[in-house]
Design an enzyme around this catalytic site. Structure first.
Site, mmCIF file in Angstrom:
data_model
loop_
_atom_site.group_PDB
_atom_site.id
_atom_site.type_symbol
_atom_site.label_atom_id
_atom_site.label_comp_id
_atom_site.label_asym_id
_atom_site.label_seq_id
_atom_site.Cartn_x
_atom_site.Cartn_y
_atom_site.Cartn_z
ATOM 1 N N GLY A 12 -0.904 -6.856 -5.014
ATOM 2 C CA GLY A 12 -0.153 -7.883 -4.282
ATOM 3 C C GLY A 12 -0.431 -8.211 -2.812
ATOM 4 O O GLY A 12 -1.693 -8.241 -2.467
ATOM 5 N N SER A 13 0.514 -8.291 -1.935
ATOM 6 C CA SER A 13 0.536 -8.995 -0.668
ATOM 7 C C SER A 13 -0.466 -7.931 0.304
ATOM 8 O O SER A 13 -0.910 -8.354 1.194
ATOM 9 C CB SER A 13 1.745 -9.588 -0.102
ATOM 10 O OG SER A 13 2.064 -10.623 -0.777
ATOM 11 N N THR A 14 -0.417 -6.674 -0.122
ATOM 12 C CA THR A 14 -1.130 -5.885 0.932
ATOM 13 C C THR A 14 -2.530 -6.247 0.959
ATOM 14 O O THR A 14 -3.239 -6.018 1.774
ATOM 15 C CB THR A 14 -1.005 -4.465 0.575
ATOM 16 O OG1 THR A 14 -1.482 -4.026 -1.033
ATOM 17 C CG2 THR A 14 0.634 -4.045 0.685
ATOM 18 N N LYS B 15 -3.816 -8.825 1.095
ATOM 19 C CA LYS B 15 -4.167 -10.060 1.894
ATOM 20 C C LYS B 15 -4.723 -9.728 3.310
ATOM 21 O O LYS B 15 -5.465 -10.505 4.088
ATOM 22 C CB LYS B 15 -2.814 -10.948 2.320
ATOM 23 C CG LYS B 15 -2.145 -11.544 1.134
ATOM 24 C CD LYS B 15 -0.679 -12.312 1.343
ATOM 25 C CE LYS B 15 -0.327 -12.858 -0.033
ATOM 26 N NZ LYS B 15 1.100 -13.272 0.165
ATOM 27 N N SER C 236 3.733 -13.383 4.685
ATOM 28 C CA SER C 236 3.289 -13.322 3.392
ATOM 29 C C SER C 236 3.242 -14.290 2.452
ATOM 30 O O SER C 236 3.654 -14.645 1.349
ATOM 31 C CB SER C 236 3.732 -12.238 2.678
ATOM 32 O OG SER C 236 3.047 -11.500 1.789
#
Length: 502
Positions: free
Chosen positions: A215-217, A219, A273
């Protein structure tokens, strides 16, 4: 008469030679195959004829050996079994060995040549040395903080010392007591069947062997790629990313959970995010650039060991532009182990230099003489130092002014990134809650710990799940524990004590 005696003597000599040749054939040529023959129980009996060496955490043995009085004499025992099972694994007379019990089996069982006083001693003497000790890098305070933070929920926690790569905590939940599998008989078979059938899959090491969509980690990895490639030169400048963002060559609009993402800067996109900004940047970096970047963090590495085997974290090598956009925000086929995401946080915390993660500090003889030492080495340069410096500030903003406020620690510098990863057919599965981050004492020159937390939250309501809400508090507890330890305690190796055997 003498002629017959000579013939008899010659025949006897031939028979003696034949006997010696046959004995040599059996003992030398066929010995390996006979040793491996399932019908030969002598190697198995010999293996368990003496106590197994111990695995140490914080200078204390978390394993032991029990004299059963049976043909397979010594059986493995565990102290705080569920707490340390993701580190030790099990050593079973029925089902073999896993994790450190497997990776360091030669030392623990006494068969390693390193334990012998002279080269080739074991081969010449045909004897087995007393089992050696394996001194781990795990800090018992951090391990317990992670274990209690998960509190039985499905998930995992990994904590690393960024400067050295030492694994300070390695926890998966739900866990199990490896002592249940140590021996033989109906009770062991029943425990094995029950553990394998349990819905929580307690035998699965989620920290090392389970991959999740990050997921957004993820990014943080995409941001590093964009900064290193020069796609972004000013983290506070508009990126030109539209909102909504149509995935390339499709009519599918990529949504944002946050507001204000249209033409947002990289700093805003990380803080809140923004999917659209990071997908847009991933496409601009391009597939070749993203593949180069993710490899430097450890993705697509089939050979990673700590020394236990680690599952391969995946970033597809052949994708269309729309698939690349989704992959750049940690979706599509992008998957990562919790260890891998802890490595991402550690690389940022350590100025871009990613240290090789390792779980074993050293191995010793039963008397404590060191026979093997793990030295610090660089795994890869994950990003340029200036990129790491910028990302560190962006991660600080996430905790101080963004979605990661639940990870804040008073009096310390804490950087982080939250993530809520969709999964399942049509994203119908309960999302995974992620948090990665690092913590540095106010008066310290470098971060003390980097951490990754994933919570599967199988029983939670979908709307209640977020990396900031579910995973960040667990990370905070682990980071607080790390900051509460003196730098000397974390940086220096534990003294080996000769443990008593239960």
């Amino acid at each position: 008469m003498i002629r017959y005696i000579r013939r008899a003597a010659a025949l006897s000599f031939v028979l003696l030679v034949a006997l010696l040749v046959n004995a040599a054939r059996v003992q030398i040529v066929e010995a390996p195959s006979l040793d491996k023959n399932p019908a030969n129980r002598r190697p198995t009996i010999a293996r368990y004829a003496q106590p197994r060496g111990d695995i140490l955490v914080g200078g204390q043995a978390v394993t032991g050996s029990r004299d059963t009085g049976q043909p397979l004499r010594y059986e493995r025992t565990y102290r705080d079994g569920p707490l340390y099972a993701p580190v030790t694994g099990y050593a079973s007379q029925t089902y073999g060995t896993t994790l450190l019990e497997n990776a360091e089996d030669a030392v623990l069982s006494g068969t390693s040549p390193l334990l012998a006083p002279f080269p080739f001693w074991n081969d010449l003497s045909r004897t087995r040395r007393p089992g050696g000790q394996v001194v781990t890098t795990v800090d018992p305070v951090l391990q317990r903080a992670a274990y209690e933070g998960l509190d039985g929920r499905r998930g995992a926690v990994v904590a690393l010392e960024p400067s050295s790569g030492r694994v300070l905590a390695l926890v998966t939940s739900p866990s199990y007591n490896p002592g249940l599998l140590s021996g033989t008989g109906e009770a062991v078979t029943s425990a094995w069947t029950r553990l394998n059938a349990a819905p929580g899959r307690p035998l699965l090491n989620r920290a090392l062997r389970q991959t999740y969509p990050p997921g957004s980690t993820f990014k943080i990895v995409t941001a590093a790629a964009a900064l290193d490639a020069g796609i972004v030169t000013d983290v506070d400048a508009p990126t030109g990313a539209p909102d909504p963002y149509l995935l390339p060559n499709t009519r599918t609009a990529l949504p944002n959970e946050a507001t204000g993402c249209a033409n947002a800067s990289l700093s805003y996109a990380i803080r809140w995010s923004c999917n659209t900004v990071m997908a847009h940047l991933g496409v601009k970096v391009g597939l070749a650039g993203m593949l180069d970047a993710v490899a430097r963090f450890g993705f697509n590495d089939d050979a990673l060991r700590i020394p236990s085997r680690v599952a391969r974290s995946n970033f597809d090598t052949d994708m269309t532009a729309d698939q690349l956009a989704l992959s750049a925000i940690g979706q599509y086929d992008t998957t990562a182990t919790p260890l891998q995401m802890a490595m991402v946080a550690a690389a940022v915390a350590n100025g871009g230099d990613l240290a090789q993660p390792h779980l074993v500090d050293r191995t010793t003889t039963s008397g404590g003489r060191t026979v093997g030492q793990t030295v610090r080495r660089s795994y890869r340069q994950a990003m340029q130092p200036v990129t790491a410096m910028r990302l560190r500030q962006l991660m600080l903003d996430v905790v101080e002014r963004g979605s990661g406020g639940n990870a804040a620690i008073k009096g310390a510098r804490v950087g982080g990134k939250t993530g809520t990863a969709q999964h399942g057919v049509g994203n119908t599965g309960t999302p995974y809650a992620w948090f990665i981050g690092w913590a540095q004492a106010a008066d310290a020159g470098r971060p003390a710990v980097a951490v990754a937390v994933v919570v599967e939250e199988a029983s939670a309501n979908r709307e209640d799940i977020s990396g900031g809400g579910s995973a960040a508090p667990i990370a905070r507890a682990v980071m607080e524990a790390a900051l509460g330890r003196t730098e000397g305690r974390l940086a220096h190796r534990y003294d080996v004590v000769k443990p008593s055997r239960p």
